[in-house]
Design a protein around this motif. Structure first.
Motif, PDB file in Angstrom:
ATOM      1  N   VAL A   1       0.876  -1.177   0.000  1.00  0.00           N
ATOM      2  CA  VAL A   1       0.000   0.000   0.000  1.00  0.00           C
ATOM      3  C   VAL A   1       0.911   1.225   0.000  1.00  0.00           C
ATOM      4  CG1 VAL A   1      -1.836   1.240   1.187  1.00  0.00           C
ATOM      5  CG2 VAL A   1      -1.753  -1.271   1.277  1.00  0.00           C
ATOM      6  N   ILE A   2       0.784   2.043  -1.062  1.00  0.00           N
ATOM      7  CA  ILE A   2       1.752   3.120  -1.283  1.00  0.00           C
ATOM      8  C   ILE A   2       1.100   4.484  -1.123  1.00  0.00           C
ATOM      9  CG2 ILE A   2       3.367   4.104  -2.985  1.00  0.00           C
ATOM     10  CD1 ILE A   2       3.215   1.145  -4.224  1.00  0.00           C
ATOM     11  N   ASN A   3       1.785   5.357  -0.356  1.00  0.00           N
ATOM     12  CA  ASN A   3       1.328   6.737  -0.164  1.00  0.00           C
ATOM     13  C   ASN A   3       2.512   7.689  -0.284  1.00  0.00           C
ATOM     14  OD1 ASN A   3      -1.675   6.910   0.763  1.00  0.00           O
ATOM     15  ND2 ASN A   3      -0.833   5.118   1.854  1.00  0.00           N
ATOM     16  N   GLY A   4       2.287   8.797  -0.998  1.00  0.00           N
ATOM     17  CA  GLY A   4       3.359   9.783  -1.092  1.00  0.00           C
ATOM     18  C   GLY A   4       3.325  10.520  -2.412  1.00  0.00           C
ATOM     19  N   GLN A   5       4.435  11.199  -2.729  1.00  0.00           N
ATOM     20  CA  GLN A   5       4.477  12.022  -3.941  1.00  0.00           C
ATOM     21  C   GLN A   5       5.838  11.938  -4.616  1.00  0.00           C
ATOM     22  OE1 GLN A   5       4.101  16.280  -3.390  1.00  0.00           O
ATOM     23  NE2 GLN A   5       4.529  16.626  -5.559  1.00  0.00           N
TER      24      GLN A   5
ATOM     25  N   ILE B   1       4.938  -0.371 -10.426  1.00  0.00           N
ATOM     26  CA  ILE B   1       3.564   0.062 -10.174  1.00  0.00           C
ATOM     27  C   ILE B   1       2.822   0.297 -11.490  1.00  0.00           C
ATOM     28  CG2 ILE B   1       2.133   1.824  -9.057  1.00  0.00           C
ATOM     29  CD1 ILE B   1       4.570   2.510  -7.307  1.00  0.00           C
ATOM     30  N   PRO B   2       1.725  -0.447 -11.739  1.00  0.00           N
ATOM     31  CA  PRO B   2       0.900  -0.156 -12.924  1.00  0.00           C
ATOM     32  C   PRO B   2       0.246   1.218 -12.752  1.00  0.00           C
ATOM     33  CG  PRO B   2       0.402  -2.327 -12.010  1.00  0.00           C
ATOM     34  CD  PRO B   2       1.229  -1.615 -10.991  1.00  0.00           C
ATOM     35  N   MET B   3       0.327   2.049 -13.788  1.00  0.00           N
ATOM     36  CA  MET B   3      -0.120   3.438 -13.646  1.00  0.00           C
ATOM     37  C   MET B   3      -1.643   3.573 -13.672  1.00  0.00           C
ATOM     38  SD  MET B   3       2.432   5.378 -13.032  1.00  0.00           S
ATOM     39  CE  MET B   3       2.028   7.078 -13.468  1.00  0.00           C
ATOM     40  N   ASP B   4      -2.363   2.470 -14.025  1.00  0.00           N
ATOM     41  CA  ASP B   4      -3.824   2.578 -13.998  1.00  0.00           C
ATOM     42  C   ASP B   4      -4.411   2.115 -12.662  1.00  0.00           C
ATOM     43  OD1 ASP B   4      -3.317  -0.101 -14.221  1.00  0.00           O
ATOM     44  OD2 ASP B   4      -4.490  -0.420 -16.062  1.00  0.00           O
ATOM     45  N   THR B   5      -3.558   1.871 -11.672  1.00  0.00           N
ATOM     46  CA  THR B   5      -4.038   1.473 -10.342  1.00  0.00           C
ATOM     47  C   THR B   5      -4.796   2.648  -9.711  1.00  0.00           C
ATOM     48  OG1 THR B   5      -1.930   0.296 -10.163  1.00  0.00           O
ATOM     49  CG2 THR B   5      -3.285   0.387  -8.186  1.00  0.00           C
TER      50      THR B   5
ATOM     51  N   ASP C   1      -3.082   5.534  -1.096  1.00  0.00           N
ATOM     52  CA  ASP C   1      -3.506   4.143  -0.866  1.00  0.00           C
ATOM     53  C   ASP C   1      -3.498   3.319  -2.149  1.00  0.00           C
ATOM     54  OD1 ASP C   1      -3.819   4.469   1.868  1.00  0.00           O
ATOM     55  OD2 ASP C   1      -5.888   5.225   1.637  1.00  0.00           O
ATOM     56  N   VAL C   2      -2.411   3.433  -2.870  1.00  0.00           N
ATOM     57  CA  VAL C   2      -2.267   2.674  -4.120  1.00  0.00           C
ATOM     58  C   VAL C   2      -1.864   1.245  -3.763  1.00  0.00           C
ATOM     59  CG1 VAL C   2      -0.894   2.459  -6.222  1.00  0.00           C
ATOM     60  CG2 VAL C   2      -1.697   4.714  -5.471  1.00  0.00           C
ATOM     61  N   LYS C   3      -2.650   0.255  -4.242  1.00  0.00           N
ATOM     62  CA  LYS C   3      -2.398  -1.145  -3.852  1.00  0.00           C
ATOM     63  C   LYS C   3      -1.874  -1.939  -5.052  1.00  0.00           C
ATOM     64  CE  LYS C   3      -5.878  -1.287  -0.176  1.00  0.00           C
ATOM     65  NZ  LYS C   3      -6.844  -0.175  -0.398  1.00  0.00           N
ATOM     66  N   ILE C   4      -0.687  -2.574  -4.870  1.00  0.00           N
ATOM     67  CA  ILE C   4      -0.118  -3.420  -5.927  1.00  0.00           C
ATOM     68  C   ILE C   4       0.308  -4.757  -5.318  1.00  0.00           C
ATOM     69  CG2 ILE C   4       0.685  -1.460  -7.315  1.00  0.00           C
ATOM     70  CD1 ILE C   4       3.551  -2.147  -6.241  1.00  0.00           C
ATOM     71  N   PRO C   5       0.411  -5.817  -6.150  1.00  0.00           N
ATOM     72  CA  PRO C   5       0.783  -7.137  -5.602  1.00  0.00           C
ATOM     73  C   PRO C   5       2.158  -7.111  -4.921  1.00  0.00           C
ATOM     74  CG  PRO C   5       0.042  -7.322  -7.882  1.00  0.00           C
ATOM     75  CD  PRO C   5       0.134  -5.864  -7.579  1.00  0.00           C
ATOM     76  N   ALA C   6       2.304  -7.911  -3.872  1.00  0.00           N
ATOM     77  CA  ALA C   6       3.567  -7.969  -3.120  1.00  0.00           C
ATOM     78  C   ALA C   6       4.732  -8.415  -3.994  1.00  0.00           C
ATOM     79  CB  ALA C   6       3.412  -8.926  -1.934  1.00  0.00           C
TER      80      ALA C   6
ATOM     81  N   GLN D   1       2.432  10.719 -18.045  1.00  0.00           N
ATOM     82  CA  GLN D   1       1.099  10.764 -18.668  1.00  0.00           C
ATOM     83  C   GLN D   1       0.924   9.740 -19.784  1.00  0.00           C
ATOM     84  OE1 GLN D   1       3.638  12.883 -19.092  1.00  0.00           O
ATOM     85  NE2 GLN D   1       3.175  14.547 -20.500  1.00  0.00           N
ATOM     86  N   TYR D   2       2.045   9.209 -20.336  1.00  0.00           N
ATOM     87  CA  TYR D   2       1.930   8.201 -21.405  1.00  0.00           C
ATOM     88  C   TYR D   2       2.184   6.786 -20.898  1.00  0.00           C
ATOM     89  CZ  TYR D   2       3.259  12.519 -23.852  1.00  0.00           C
ATOM     90  OH  TYR D   2       3.340  13.798 -24.281  1.00  0.00           O
ATOM     91  N   SER D   3       2.546   6.670 -19.625  1.00  0.00           N
ATOM     92  CA  SER D   3       3.130   5.408 -19.160  1.00  0.00           C
ATOM     93  C   SER D   3       2.098   4.399 -18.691  1.00  0.00           C
ATOM     94  CB  SER D   3       4.109   5.669 -18.014  1.00  0.00           C
ATOM     95  OG  SER D   3       5.181   6.442 -18.479  1.00  0.00           O
ATOM     96  N   GLN D   4       2.398   3.140 -18.969  1.00  0.00           N
ATOM     97  CA  GLN D   4       1.593   2.044 -18.410  1.00  0.00           C
ATOM     98  C   GLN D   4       2.137   1.629 -17.051  1.00  0.00           C
ATOM     99  OE1 GLN D   4       2.538   1.680 -21.903  1.00  0.00           O
ATOM    100  NE2 GLN D   4       0.543   2.624 -22.261  1.00  0.00           N
ATOM    101  N   MET D   5       3.463   1.856 -16.836  1.00  0.00           N
ATOM    102  CA  MET D   5       4.102   1.356 -15.618  1.00  0.00           C
ATOM    103  C   MET D   5       5.072   2.397 -15.055  1.00  0.00           C
ATOM    104  SD  MET D   5       3.103  -1.856 -15.016  1.00  0.00           S
ATOM    105  CE  MET D   5       4.366  -2.446 -13.882  1.00  0.00           C
ATOM    106  N   CYS D   6       5.348   2.251 -13.748  1.00  0.00           N
ATOM    107  CA  CYS D   6       6.329   3.124 -13.095  1.00  0.00           C
ATOM    108  C   CYS D   6       7.275   2.254 -12.281  1.00  0.00           C
ATOM    109  CB  CYS D   6       5.597   4.101 -12.169  1.00  0.00           C
ATOM    110  SG  CYS D   6       6.694   5.154 -11.189  1.00  0.00           S
ATOM    111  N   PHE D   7       8.594   2.439 -12.466  1.00  0.00           N
ATOM    112  CA  PHE D   7       9.531   1.794 -11.521  1.00  0.00           C
ATOM    113  C   PHE D   7       9.886   2.848 -10.482  1.00  0.00           C
ATOM    114  CE2 PHE D   7      13.501   3.530 -13.383  1.00  0.00           C
ATOM    115  CZ  PHE D   7      13.125   3.766 -14.710  1.00  0.00           C
TER     116      PHE D   7
END
Lengths: 407, 361
Positions: free
Chosen positions: A161-165, A199-203, A227-232, A173-179
């Motif tokens: 569960v991710i929180n922050g900036q 992190i998938p950007m459409d989460t 509260d961005v949730k991604i698989p462990a 804005q064009y990305s499907q994913m973020c490392f």
């Protein structure tokens, strides 16, 4: 000293040249604007960007040493061949492969440190241009001191569960994913508390706000995580190893920001401009002060081109001591390019300040744009001042600043 | 593909370096600079002659080693690094290069073989071809020279001189003739010799192939410029090394001054400025022998660019040493002054860059 590549490479050069000839003027069916790829030409064959990526890979002109099972060409890494490919494409009117942080940074990171599943899931679509990535590193309060980043990741059940900036996030804005670098071990020392998450950007919970820079283009974004949730399992390396994972490929980015051959192309372009443009009826090149400034810069760029040959040779012939030689590239390359673009503005005077689509604009306004853009590159990827610390401390062995309590 | 020095080149360079470390100590340099040890310079010179520095560029058919200019460049770099108080650029680089390109077969035979055996030692005065100052200048008629050449390199102890007129014709003259007056010039750099040469109906032999082409004199000047760049490269590296060592040792405010970013960044800037100069000098030396199309441009830029970088390094490295850098006691100024001279001889940066431009039109 032997600057010949040898007969095998002459043959290879001819192959690349005939390939470039075949696809000269290639244009893209899915639009000419793509932030990660060249704009394409006209009058040549047509295909989609993804088809072009695949064509380049099949011929070994892109992703050359990436294994076949992950979508690459599966060849031996060959430094000279890579250089020949880059040189021949830049000379021709044939678009090169897409770039971007997914291809330049994530793929090498996964190849070195990813699991088999991660390699299979991500490398192929990234190489094919079907999956675009952005890099979530810097934060408003973690710039030069990146390891003080505070975006928080908590493992709840089998999810992060991710929180922050994050900030300065190009292409978000064009990305499907973020490392992304996230603090997952709040009690560990600062460098040991970071993990490298995918992190998938459409989460749900991700908000992207464009950040307009001084060129007036939205080159960056701020990215907010609530509260961005991604698989462990979306972690590269182990918990707390994110700093090492990120550093494995950061050096690669720094070296490639301002290649001297590209800077020399701009020197030649400026010389051409100075022969065309006149001041008081005389071509600019015939004004001795401007001419001398151009020659000064030409000398500096020649030094960097020779230096690049020395570094190339050191890759081919291990054992040569080029430690400082590699460390200076980001500092000297970006500063020199900025200086050169600024000289072009000076020689044009008032005309040099024209921008966007003004009348009398020269070379599509690229001199002003790149002059400002390179100020961004002088600051980004480790500021010039940080580079000097690295050169002095790691290169010359000078003592570090005393530590401040609690930093 | 290999861009760098060969094992032989590195080995030879190390030998020169070690020799200078042992014999051209800072105390010895001081004696030579103060003029109170006349023989010391000759002894150091002899030691380096024993290594073969006079024969590097002489073709094998004339009894030399037949090496290329890169070899001479690494020697020059070592000489700059140790402020070697000996003649090198004029007698062992420019003179052989000029005679090789401008001399007839007989002239080559006569002079090159005797440079290789050290019977002949040449001083070189080409300044008036590069850029004539005030009323200096040499004229040639009836087999003799009249006029004045400024900044003749290494004329002292020379048996012969090579002088040039404004057209780039090169002449051999006897340095011991009664029709020649050699006036020693005192410069800030006390590690090398510069003279003014006055000729009155001085008998001169024209090097035949320089009568209708400026290529031979340009070849010699290019070679000389690359040597000066290499000399400044070596001198700059020594100044950086000394500055970094000093900054690690010297303590103020309870810490090594090298831990302050103001000092640290000066050192990083020096290193970043100098590092690409290695490749530029090596590349220019390589092109001189192996890539004629680029040779002139590379030589000009090597001379001008390294001169600019070295000037900044000479200043910053002195500043890192604080007050000590300014003293005679430390002797850092020998490197500062050597860099200062290298910058001006055979064309200051502005002059040389103008030549660089002319090769492109």
């Amino acid at each position: 000293m032997d600057l010949e590549y040898g007969p095998e490479y002459q043959e290879f050069t001819k192959e690349v040249q005939s390939f470039c000839k075949k696809y000269e003027g290639l244009s893209f069916t899915d639009g000419s604007n793509n932030p990660l790829g060249s704009s394409g030409g006209s009058g040549g064959p047509k295909m989609s960007r993804s088809e072009w990526q695949k064509t380049l890979i099949e011929n070994g002109y892109f992703a050359r040493s990436v294994p076949k099972e992950y979508g690459g060409y599966g060849g031996e890494a060959d430094i000279l061949k890579s250089r020949i490919i880059a040189a021949e494409f830049s000379k021709s009117n044939t678009p090169g492969p897409m770039g971007g942080q997914g291809i330049d940074m994530l793929v090498p990171t996964l190849l070195e440190m990813g699991t088999k599943e991660q390699k299979e899931a991500y490398i192929k679509p990234t190489l094919h241009g079907e999956m675009i990535w952005c890099q979530g590193y810097s934060e408003p309060n973690a710039g030069s001191d990146l390891a003080s980043l505070q975006t928080k990741g908590e493992l709840v059940g089998d999810e992060w569960v991710i929180n922050g900036q994050k900030i300065w996030t190009s292409t978000a804005q064009y990305s499907q994913m973020c490392f992304c670098l996230v603090r997952t071990e709040p009690d560990a020392p600062k460098h040991a508390g970071i993990s490298y998450l995918l992190i998938p950007m459409d989460t749900p919970g991700i908000e992207i706000r464009p950040l307009v820079d001084m060129t007036l283009k939205a080159g960056f974004n701020e990215v907010f995580f609530t509260d961005v949730k991604i698989p462990a399992s979306n972690i590269v390396g182990k918990r707390g190893e994110g700093w090492a994972v990120a550093n494995a490929t950061l050096g690669h980015e720094r070296g490639s920001l301002a290649p001297p051959d590209a800077t020399m192309n701009r020197v030649n372009m400026l010389m051409h401009l100075m022969k065309e443009e006149t001041l008081d009826g005389k071509p600019l090149i015939e004004h001795p002060i401007y001419r001398d400034r151009l020659m000064q810069i030409q000398g500096k760029v020649l030094a960097q081109q020779s230096h690049a040959l020395r570094l190339l040779s050191a890759k081919l012939n291990p054992g040569a001591d080029v430690k400082i030689g590699k460390m200076i590239q980001k500092l000297t390359g970006t500063e020199l390019r900025h200086e050169l673009e600024g000289l072009a503005i000076d020689v044009m005077g008032e005309i040099g300040t024209l921008y966007e689509n003004s009348p009398h604009l020269k070379n599509d306004g690229t001199w002003q744009f790149i002059y400002m853009y390179f100020l961004g590159l002088i600051i980004g990827g480790g500021t010039s001042q940080i580079q000097k610390n690295i050169i002095a401390e790691r290169g010359l062995g000078m003592p570090k600043e005393p530590k401040v309590e609690g930093a | 593909m290999y861009f760098g020095l060969s094992e032989e080149q590195s080995f030879f360079q190390d030998n020169v370096r070690k020799y200078l470390e042992e014999y051209a100590t800072i105390d010895n340099i001081k004696h030579i600079a103060n003029g109170d040890e006349k023989n010391l310079s000759a002894e150091i010179h002899q030691g380096l002659l024993n290594l073969g520095i006079n024969a590097l560029l002489i073709p094998e058919e004339f009894g030399g080693l037949g090496l290329d200019l890169l070899f001479a460049a690494v020697v020059s770099e070592a000489l700059g690094g140790g402020v070697g108080p000996i003649p090198f650029i004029a007698p062992y680089v420019m003179a052989p290069t000029a005679i090789k390109h401008a001399g007839s077969k007989t002239q080559q035979e006569n002079y090159l073989s005797k440079i290789a055996t050290n019977e002949y030692r040449f001083g070189v005065g080409f300044t008036e071809f590069i850029g004539k100052r005030n009323d200096a200048g040499i004229t040639f008629s009836d087999h003799s020279l009249n006029g004045r050449a400024m900044f003749v390199l290494d004329a002292n102890d020379a048996t012969h001189l090579l002088l040039a007129d404004e057209k780039g014709q090169i002449f051999v003259v006897d340095a011991k003739s009664s029709n020649i007056e050699i006036v020693k010039l005192t410069t800030v750099d006390k590690t090398r010799q510069y003279s003014e040469v006055i000729c009155k109906n001085l008998e001169a032999e024209l090097l035949e192939n320089s009568s209708d082409s400026i290529n031979p004199i340009n070849q010699a000047i290019d070679a000389g410029r690359i040597m000066l760049a290499a000399d400044s490269l070596g001198a700059s590296q020594t100044m950086i090394d000394k500055a970094v060592d000093y900054a690690k040792e010297r303590k103020q405010f309870g810490r090594a001054i090298g831990s302050f970013q103001a000092v640290k960044h000066m050192c990083a800037e020096m290193a970043a400025d100098l590092e690409p100069c290695y490749a530029l000098v090596w590349h220019a030396a390589h092109c001189h022998d192996h890539s004629p199309a680029e040779a002139r441009l590379m030589a000009c830029h090597a001379k001008a660019h390294v001169s600019e970088m070295a000037k900044g390094i000479a200043k910053k490295a002195t500043e890192v040493h604080g007050g000590m850098g300014f003293t005679d006691l430390l002797g850092l100024h020998y490197w500062f002054k050597r860099i200062g001279l290298n910058r001006q001889i055979l064309g200051s940066p502005e002059l040389v860059r103008e030549e660089a431009y002319k090769t492109q039109v």
